[in-house]
Design a protein around this motif. Structure first.
Motif, short mmCIF file in Angstrom:
data_model
loop_
_atom_site.label_atom_id
_atom_site.label_comp_id
_atom_site.label_asym_id
_atom_site.label_seq_id
_atom_site.Cartn_x
_atom_site.Cartn_y
_atom_site.Cartn_z
N ASP A 1 31.27 33.67 44.93
CA ASP A 1 30.94 32.71 43.87
C ASP A 1 29.76 33.17 43.03
OD1 ASP A 1 33.00 31.13 44.76
OD2 ASP A 1 31.74 29.81 45.99
N ARG A 2 28.74 33.75 43.70
CA ARG A 2 27.57 34.22 42.96
C ARG A 2 27.92 35.41 42.07
NH1 ARG A 2 22.01 33.66 43.83
NH2 ARG A 2 20.96 34.49 41.99
N MET A 3 28.70 36.35 42.60
CA MET A 3 29.07 37.53 41.82
C MET A 3 30.01 37.16 40.68
SD MET A 3 27.38 40.01 43.12
CE MET A 3 28.16 41.51 42.51
N ARG A 4 30.86 36.17 40.87
CA ARG A 4 31.75 35.75 39.80
C ARG A 4 30.97 35.12 38.66
NH1 ARG A 4 36.71 31.75 41.10
NH2 ARG A 4 34.94 30.42 41.70
N ASP A 5 29.90 34.37 39.01
CA ASP A 5 29.05 33.78 37.97
C ASP A 5 28.40 34.88 37.10
OD1 ASP A 5 29.67 31.28 38.88
OD2 ASP A 5 27.85 31.06 40.09
N GLN A 6 28.05 35.99 37.74
CA GLN A 6 27.34 37.05 37.02
C GLN A 6 28.26 38.08 36.38
OE1 GLN A 6 24.43 38.85 39.58
NE2 GLN A 6 23.22 36.99 39.83
#
Length: 531
Positions: free
Chosen positions: A411-416
């Motif tokens: 989820d964090r990597m998809r946001d970035q």
């Protein structure tokens, strides 16, 4: 003061300490500790020490807990696959016929000790050798973190089918048919909703452990009361609650208890009788038959349209003889079909097969990768849908292991980075749940060299993030990345400092210590909330 109890306690300390020493030596030379436990049993046996009631009870509880945890992870639909029931049936038939005639032939030509076998005795021994060890295979799969893999699920399914054959044999040979009360076991199906209710409310501590023991031992006892194999009862109780969200937590909670009790099982094998030169030689002569079993498994699985790699790893999981062989031998001895020394021969054969299997399974991925062209020539052109290779469709970041940590990282990597990443998990249920939540997650085995060769051919992948729960699984993936000459970044999670160091030496670019960094992550989360 009860000096008998003191003597018993000191004796227990002695064999537990000896088991630790030999287990540690085995681990130091790259073998599973259970090989050391087997050696401990044989050493104690050579000193005239026999397995007592305490050890037997430990062994029985260990096997019961093992099958209960298998049930917690079992999908019954796996048993309906022809790669399971058909392969199990065909393999047993061919092995019994082949080994039976070979052993009878050895008896006819006058091989010492074997010559005392008649036709019935030869085929009884062959039947005992047709089974693979559920205890050994499941323990190896758990240690490697491959219980949820396709080859792991098929191996467990075949083992369960063999257990069903074992129950039928026991019924015929001992006259122990299920009682009329066995019909009422179907009432366990609606009872699962009560079990769900209790499991949801027992919390996460000692009550969860007690609930697990109650289900495992209670299920075994219930089946014994109606003249069925108790281990199947433990397995069924595990299956009944396998779909509950807390089933995975319960399995992890029971893990160390199961491993402790299984120590008794491996010790008891080596202590099952007095060794002689004849029994050792005959046991060592029969042990290599396990490689014929393995080759037949591979041929059948490949014939049923499994990929060469899946067929090979499943076969290696089953490359051993079973503790059930000791039960068959004991029944043969009690009925006068074979001499009592064959019980010791079966124990030696079983132990040697475990050593062979330990070495093969430790190097399973390397064995496939080294002879990859040869194995792949043996697979059929048309393969099963869930055993086919896939593409990452141009992704630049892959997160392997979509548990709690992997999901948060995704989820964090998809946001970035947007949709340039993909998740990979070995468990089909996890993949299905992740896809339902809107994440791009694919079913795959990260230790598969075929997969990495295909990924490397696209030249799009830049970063690999490993969030696998098993240290050994992370090492296996790093080895495959090294073999595939991957030049991008590799981030790995670890739980302990010594593991982190080993992962760096194996090729990880950076290692995230989950426990050490948890506090920093928590503080960062709180700071982000501050005005």
């Amino acid at each position: 003061m009860n000096f008998d109890l003191i003597a018993l306690a000191l004796g227990d300390v002695a064999w537990i300490s000896l088991a630790f020493v030999f287990g540690f030596i085995a681990r130091s030379v790259g073998l599973p500790p259970l090989v050391g436990f087997l050696a401990t049993g044989f050493l104690l046996n050579s000193q005239g020490i026999a397995a007592g009631d305490t050890l037997e009870k430990l062994a029985n509880i260990g096997i019961t807990l093992l099958l209960f945890t298998v049930g917690l992870k079992l999908n019954l639909r796996t048993l309906a696959r022809p790669q399971v029931w058909a392969v199990a049936g065909l393999h047993t038939t061919v092995v019994v016929a082949l080994f039976g005639f070979v052993i009878y032939g050895l008896a006819l030509i006058g091989i010492p000790y074997v010559s005392n076998l008649d036709f019935k005795g030869a085929f009884l021994i062959a039947f005992a050798l047709s089974f693979s060890s559920t205890v050994f295979a499941v323990k190896v799969l758990e240690e490697k973190g491959e219980m949820a893999s396709l080859h792991g699920r098929i191996a467990v399914g075949i083992l369960i089918m063999q257990d069903i054959i074992a129950v039928l044999f026991l019924a015929v040979s001992t006259g122990k048919w299920p009682s009329a009360w066995a019909f009422f076991l179907v009432l366990l199906i609606p009872l699962r909703f009560v079990l769900f209710y209790v499991l949801k409310r027992v919390g996460h501590g000692e009550l969860l452990v007690l609930f697990g023991f109650t289900l495992a031992l209670g299920g075994a006892e219930l089946f014994e009361l109606v003249s069925l194999k108790g281990d199947l009862g433990a397995l069924l109780l595990g299956v009944l609650i396998a779909s509950h969200p807390k089933a995975g937590e319960l399995a992890k909670t029971m893990l160390e208890f199961k491993n402790l009790f299984l120590l008794g099982f491996f010790l008891s094998i080596g202590m099952s009788g007095q060794l002689t030169i004849e029994t050792v030689l005959i046991g060592a002569l029969i042990a290599p038959f396990v490689l014929i079993k393995s080759a037949l498994f591979f041929a059948l699985l490949a014939g049923f349209r499994l990929r060469a790699r899946t067929s090979l790893l499943t076969s290696l999981n089953l490359t051993n003889f079973s503790e059930f062989g000791l039960i068959v031998a004991a029944i043969g001895v009690s009925n006068g079909w074979i001499a009592d020394g064959w019980l010791i021969v079966m124990a030696i054969t079983l132990a040697v097969s475990f050593v062979i299997a330990a070495g093969l399974n430790k190097n399973a991925h390397h064995i496939y990768a080294r002879y990859q062209p040869t194995w792949r020539r043996m697979q059929r052109p048309k393969r099963l849908a869930d055993d086919s290779l896939f593409n990452i469709d141009g992704a630049t970041i892959v997160i392997i292991g979509m548990g709690g940590i992997g999901t948060g990282a995704y989820d964090r990597m998809r946001d970035q980075h947007g949709e340039t990443l993909v998740g990979i998990d070995i468990d089909s249920v996890t993949v299905k749940n992740q896809q339902a939540a809107g994440r791009r997650v694919l079913l795959g085995d990260p230790s598969d060299s075929d997969f990495w060769d295909r990924v490397q051919s696209t030249h799009t992948l830049k970063t690999v993030m490993l969030a696998l729960p098993k240290f050994s699984s992370n090492l296996a993936v790093l080895e495959q990345l090294k073999e595939a000459s991957f030049s991008g970044k590799i981030a790995v999670t670890a739980k302990f400092d010594d593991e982190a160091e080993a992962l760096k030496q194996a090729g990880a670019t950076t290692v995230f210590n989950v426990y050490a960094e948890a506090g920093n992550g928590f503080a960062s989360h709180v700071v982000a909330l501050s005005p």
